[in-house]
Scaffold this active site. Structure first.
Site, PDB file in Angstrom:
ATOM      1  N   TYR A  15       0.857  -1.136   0.089  1.00  0.00           N
ATOM      2  CA  TYR A  15       0.093  -0.047  -0.137  1.00  0.00           C
ATOM      3  C   TYR A  15       0.827   1.413   0.136  1.00  0.00           C
ATOM      4  O   TYR A  15       0.482   2.296  -0.164  1.00  0.00           O
ATOM      5  CB  TYR A  15      -0.733  -0.109   1.199  1.00  0.00           C
ATOM      6  CG  TYR A  15      -1.890  -0.981   1.461  1.00  0.00           C
ATOM      7  CD1 TYR A  15      -2.789  -1.232   0.417  1.00  0.00           C
ATOM      8  CD2 TYR A  15      -1.826  -2.031   2.165  1.00  0.00           C
ATOM      9  CE1 TYR A  15      -3.856  -2.248   0.511  1.00  0.00           C
ATOM     10  CE2 TYR A  15      -2.651  -3.198   2.146  1.00  0.00           C
ATOM     11  CZ  TYR A  15      -3.763  -3.214   1.333  1.00  0.00           C
ATOM     12  OH  TYR A  15      -4.630  -4.222   1.332  1.00  0.00           O
ATOM     13  N   HIS A  20      -4.183   6.161  -1.212  1.00  0.00           N
ATOM     14  CA  HIS A  20      -4.892   6.272  -0.240  1.00  0.00           C
ATOM     15  C   HIS A  20      -3.884   6.580   1.046  1.00  0.00           C
ATOM     16  O   HIS A  20      -4.301   7.048   2.019  1.00  0.00           O
ATOM     17  CB  HIS A  20      -5.470   5.072   0.191  1.00  0.00           C
ATOM     18  CG  HIS A  20      -6.965   5.031   0.771  1.00  0.00           C
ATOM     19  ND1 HIS A  20      -7.499   6.460   0.918  1.00  0.00           N
ATOM     20  CD2 HIS A  20      -7.636   4.145   1.212  1.00  0.00           C
ATOM     21  CE1 HIS A  20      -8.594   6.228   1.295  1.00  0.00           C
ATOM     22  NE2 HIS A  20      -8.811   4.729   1.624  1.00  0.00           N
ATOM     23  N   ASN A  68      -9.788   1.746   7.989  1.00  0.00           N
ATOM     24  CA  ASN A  68     -11.075   1.880   8.534  1.00  0.00           C
ATOM     25  C   ASN A  68     -10.960   1.874   9.986  1.00  0.00           C
ATOM     26  O   ASN A  68     -11.965   2.188  10.571  1.00  0.00           O
ATOM     27  CB  ASN A  68     -11.964   0.667   8.020  1.00  0.00           C
ATOM     28  CG  ASN A  68     -12.219   0.869   6.533  1.00  0.00           C
ATOM     29  OD1 ASN A  68     -11.551   1.541   5.921  1.00  0.00           O
ATOM     30  ND2 ASN A  68     -12.909  -0.464   6.081  1.00  0.00           N
TER      31      ASN A  68
END
EC number: 3.1.1.29
Length: 211
Positions: A15, A20, A68
């Site tokens: 990631y 993001h 999240n």
């Protein structure tokens, strides 16, 4: 003054370079500026650094909970050190701003950003500062998840990094609590320089074969 700087992203090498993780990139840049190193802190579920600025402790945080659950990390550190929401700044990727721009704001909705959604829930308020780093929008709502979890094209990555470096000019004002000045610094970008034009009579005649 801002006492807790948070950058949102997802942990793990897969990631690291995705859109993001723009918030992580911003915190990395701030850590370099303040000459501090982020280290794992299990109590706060993230990578943490502490800097001393004008006799005050300032904290940098990258939650390692996945996006999240970012609020779990933010709330743990903020509550332990008794940092109120108005002294927290969260840097995050923003779909509604094009690459190359960033915006500073306080409060407001999470606009579907799951990291902000969880911070809202864990802090019990939306009254904290956000640095919204533009990553652009894919144009189709159904493509948003795929978009934020992919690497930007090299030219877009350069624009995002430029906006991060530009917004860092505001960090002294953020530390001083001068949010009006910080906002002006973040939102003001230099217009492109107009090209110099020569007077017509001063222009040299084109050489033969120059076409």
């Amino acid at each position: 003054m801002i006492k807790l700087f948070v950058g949102l992203g997802n942990p793990g090498p897969e990631y690291e370079a995705t859109r993001h993780n723009a918030g992580f990139w911003w915190i990395d840049a701030l850590a370099r500026e303040l000459k501090v190193t982020l280290v794992p802190e299990r109590s706060y579920h993230g990578l943490v650094a502490r800097a001393s600025v004008a006799g005050h402790s300032v904290w940098l945080l990258q939650p390692q909970t996945f996006m999240n659950l970012s609020g779990k990390s933010v709330a743990a550190l903020a509550r332990f050190f008794k940092i109120p929401p108005e002294e927290i700044l969260v840097a995050h990727d923003e779909l509604d701003i094009p690459p190359g721009q960033a915006k500073l704001k306080r409060g407001g909705s999470h606009a579907g950003h799951n990291g902000l959604r969880d911070i809202h829930a864990q802090l019990g308020t939306s009254d904290y500062w956000r640095l919204r780093i533009g990553i652009g929008h894919p144009g189709v709502k159904a493509e948003v998840v795929n978009w934020v979890l992919k690497k930007p094209a090299p030219d877009q990555r350069t624009l995002i990094e430029d906006s991060i470096l530009h917004s860092l000019k505001a960090y002294p004002a953020l530390l001083a609590g001068d949010m009006d000045k910080a906002t002006l610094l973040v939102h003001t970008t230099k217009p492109p320089r107009p090209k110099a034009t020569r007077p017509a009579q001063a222009q040299a005649a084109p050489q033969a074969g120059a076409d």
